[in-house]
Every structure is written in structure tokens, then in C-alpha cells.
Design a protein around this motif. Structure first.
Motif, PDB file in Angstrom:
ATOM      1  N   SER A   1       1.025  -1.288  -0.020  1.00 37.08           N
ATOM      2  CA  SER A   1      -0.217  -0.094   0.266  1.00 37.08           C
ATOM      3  C   SER A   1       1.067   1.112  -0.076  1.00 37.08           C
ATOM      4  CB  SER A   1      -0.976  -0.463   1.394  1.00 37.08           C
ATOM      5  OG  SER A   1      -2.016  -1.144   0.716  1.00 37.08           O
ATOM      6  N   GLN A   2       0.869   2.231  -0.888  1.00 39.38           N
ATOM      7  CA  GLN A   2       1.135   3.080  -0.821  1.00 39.38           C
ATOM      8  C   GLN A   2       0.816   4.288   0.445  1.00 39.38           C
ATOM      9  OE1 GLN A   2       2.997   4.492  -2.589  1.00 39.38           O
ATOM     10  NE2 GLN A   2       2.685   4.706  -4.754  1.00 39.38           N
ATOM     11  N   LEU A   3       1.741   4.997   0.359  1.00 39.18           N
ATOM     12  CA  LEU A   3       1.506   6.791   1.519  1.00 39.18           C
ATOM     13  C   LEU A   3       1.553   7.063   1.226  1.00 39.18           C
ATOM     14  CD1 LEU A   3       5.451   5.233   3.509  1.00 39.18           C
ATOM     15  CD2 LEU A   3       3.051   4.165   3.965  1.00 39.18           C
ATOM     16  N   SER A   4       0.942   8.337   1.651  1.00 35.77           N
ATOM     17  CA  SER A   4      -0.384  10.076   1.220  1.00 35.77           C
ATOM     18  C   SER A   4      -0.107  10.664   2.120  1.00 35.77           C
ATOM     19  CB  SER A   4      -1.265  10.067   0.549  1.00 35.77           C
ATOM     20  OG  SER A   4      -2.296   9.056   1.036  1.00 35.77           O
TER      21      SER A   4
ATOM     22  N   ALA B   1      -3.682  11.243   7.165  1.00 33.99           N
ATOM     23  CA  ALA B   1      -4.406  12.513   7.789  1.00 33.99           C
ATOM     24  C   ALA B   1      -5.700  11.316   8.539  1.00 33.99           C
ATOM     25  CB  ALA B   1      -4.699  13.519   7.124  1.00 33.99           C
ATOM     26  N   ASP B   2      -5.716  11.121   7.167  1.00 35.21           N
ATOM     27  CA  ASP B   2      -7.395   9.499   8.478  1.00 35.21           C
ATOM     28  C   ASP B   2      -7.003   8.982   9.142  1.00 35.21           C
ATOM     29  OD1 ASP B   2     -10.025   8.506   8.051  1.00 35.21           O
ATOM     30  OD2 ASP B   2      -9.691   8.135   6.452  1.00 35.21           O
TER      31      ASP B   2
ATOM     32  N   MET C   1      -7.670   8.477  13.225  1.00 39.62           N
ATOM     33  CA  MET C   1      -8.801   7.506  14.061  1.00 39.62           C
ATOM     34  C   MET C   1      -8.178   6.872  14.902  1.00 39.62           C
ATOM     35  SD  MET C   1     -11.620   6.771  11.841  1.00 39.62           S
ATOM     36  CE  MET C   1     -11.711   5.005  13.225  1.00 39.62           C
ATOM     37  N   ARG C   2      -6.704   6.934  14.762  1.00 42.84           N
ATOM     38  CA  ARG C   2      -5.720   5.730  16.106  1.00 42.84           C
ATOM     39  C   ARG C   2      -6.005   6.807  17.246  1.00 42.84           C
ATOM     40  NH1 ARG C   2       0.301   5.336  17.522  1.00 42.84           N
ATOM     41  NH2 ARG C   2      -0.772   4.447  19.858  1.00 42.84           N
ATOM     42  N   ILE C   3      -5.859   8.248  17.183  1.00 42.14           N
ATOM     43  CA  ILE C   3      -6.160   9.568  18.174  1.00 42.14           C
ATOM     44  C   ILE C   3      -7.818   8.682  18.889  1.00 42.14           C
ATOM     45  CG2 ILE C   3      -6.875  11.136  18.952  1.00 42.14           C
ATOM     46  CD1 ILE C   3      -4.763  12.881  17.449  1.00 42.14           C
ATOM     47  N   PHE C   4      -8.716   8.273  18.118  1.00 43.85           N
ATOM     48  CA  PHE C   4     -10.081   8.363  18.218  1.00 43.85           C
ATOM     49  C   PHE C   4     -10.411   6.752  19.276  1.00 43.85           C
ATOM     50  CE2 PHE C   4     -14.122   5.823  17.534  1.00 43.85           C
ATOM     51  CZ  PHE C   4     -15.003   6.870  18.455  1.00 43.85           C
TER      52      PHE C   4
END
Length: 236
Positions: A76-79, A84-85, A89-92
Motif C-alpha cells: 500500500s502507498q503512503l500519502s 491524516a485519516d 482514527m488512531r487518536i479516536f
């Protein structure tokens, strides 16, 4: 909390292929965006085509690889948008799990947090600029500490999705680790989170955890922007 498949020895060649490929994808040893040719992977991992394809399909479900129909798989690519997404989600997920865990944690939970933090602190430098720590060893201790913080959370699904996002975020965090010249007192960041958790100060421990994730992501974002700018400035 690590899933049981991570804790137990691999039972099948498919499990072994999955673990080894996942580790290499997260670490960036399999370059983001690169084609994952089964014939090449067979030689590199000394594992047959069928177990590798099963493992790649599992990794596609975790979005660590992308399936391209009959053309196979890619890392999978990094972008910036993806970062940001994932950060949001990690914080939530992290703060939700920590909030429940700190509220419910008993003496056994507290002992686990103390032990994990002590184990991490023994291997952690004062700042990234003075780091001589082997990253793989440090990351195991770092993950064990963050897992201990959420260990009293009782939501199986929350912990599962938190783990999936943790792996996704680690792919990006590896970029920050590769630039130790950027000063940052990670030891103190962890100490403050640890102290707030033991004090059962839920607003503070969740804020500190969110701030740490955001700080790491902002560093990675700047590094990715610089890399993209450099790539655009190089003549084709």
C-alpha cells in the motif's frame, strides 16, 4: 492488546508468511507502492505460492497491501491524506480504549503498566537526537507499554480496530524514526502519560496520548512533504 495470532508460534506456512510479510510491510522493507510478485516472494521468503497468496489476501483485508485483480498485489502507498485519516482514527480509538481501561483498571492492570513503562524507560534515550537504541527492540517495548495502558478495556472490537490502526500508523512512524537528528524527548512524553494513567487522570492521559500521536504525525507529514517536493524538483 496483541491478537492471539501474534502471540502464538505460527501454526501454518500461511501464518508464517503473513507475519513475515506484515513485519516487512510495516517496517518499510517492502517499499510502499512496490509490486509484490509471488515468484519473487517465494525466493525471498522460501515459502510456497499458495501460503503467500493466502497471506497477501489477509494483508489486503488490513489494507497493508492492495489487490489489483488478476495483476496481483502491491504494498500500500503512503500519502498525506492517508496519514491524516489514520491519525484521526488512531487518536479516536486510542483515547476511547485508554479512557475505559484507566477507569476499570485494577491492581493487576496497574502492575502491568508499571512493569511495561519500566521496561521501556530502560531502553529509551532522552531524545531521538542521542538515540543508539535498536528500533525493533524499542518498538516492542513501546508497543507493550501502549498495550498495557488499554489492557483493562473490555471491548473486543475496539481493541481489534485499535490494533489494525496501530499497525497502519507504525508504517508512517518508521519515517520519523529514520530521522534521529530531529530533537524530541520521547522518554519524557511517555513518563507524563504513565504518571497520568497511574493517577487515574483520564482527561490528562487521553490528552497527552492524543498530543503524542499528533506530534508524531506532524513530523512525518513534514518529512513526506519535503520528500515530495524534492522528487518534483528532480528533472525526469
Amino acid at each position: 492488546m496483541r491478537s492471539q495470532v501474534d502471540l502464538d508460534p505460527p501454526k501454518t506456512l500461511s501464518d508464517e508468511a503473513y507475519r513475515r510479510l506484515r513485519d516487512d510491510l510495516i517496517a518499510g522493507r517492502l517499499v510502499p507502492g512496490s509490486r509484490l510478485r509471488v515468484e519473487r516472494l517465494k525466493a525471498d521468503y522460501d515459502i510456497g505460492a499458495s501460503p503467500l497468496r493466502e497471506a497477501l489476501s489477509r494483508l489486503a483485508s488490513e489494507v497493508l497491501v492492495t489487490a489489483e485483480g488478476q495483476r496481483g498485489f502491491r504494498a500500500s502507498q503512503l500519502s498525506l491524506d492517508d496519514l491524516a485519516d489514520i491519525t484521526r482514527m488512531r487518536i479516536f480509538l486510542e483515547t476511547q480504549a485508554i479512557e475505559e481501561s484507566v477507569a476499570r483498571g485494577d491492581d493487576a492492570w496497574e502492575a502491568r503498566v508499571v512493569a511495561a513503562h519500566h521496561h521501556l524507560a530502560k531502553a529509551e534515550p532522552r531524545s531521538a537526537a542521542t538515540s543508539t537504541v535498536n528500533f525493533s527492540d524499542w518498538e516492542q517495548r513501546n508497543r507493550a507499554f501502549h498495550d498495557s495502558l488499554v489492557a483493562a478495556c473490555t471491548s473486543r472490537w475496539l481493541l481489534h480496530f485499535r490494533e489494525v490502526i496501530y499497525d497502519q500508523h507504525e508504517r508512517y512512524r518508521r519515517i520519523a524514526i529514520s530521522h534521529p537528528e530531529i530533537p524530541r524527548d520521547v522518554r519524557d512524553e511517555h513518563r507524563l502519560i504513565f504518571e497520568a494513567a497511574l493517577a487515574r487522570d483520564i482527561p490528562n492521559v487521553t490528552r497527552l496520548s492524543a498530543d503524542r500521536i499528533s506530534r508524531t504525525s506532524e513530523l512525518v507529514r513534514e518529512l513526506l512533504r519535503k520528500a515530495n517536493s524534492f522528487a518534483r524538483s528532480v528533472p525526469a
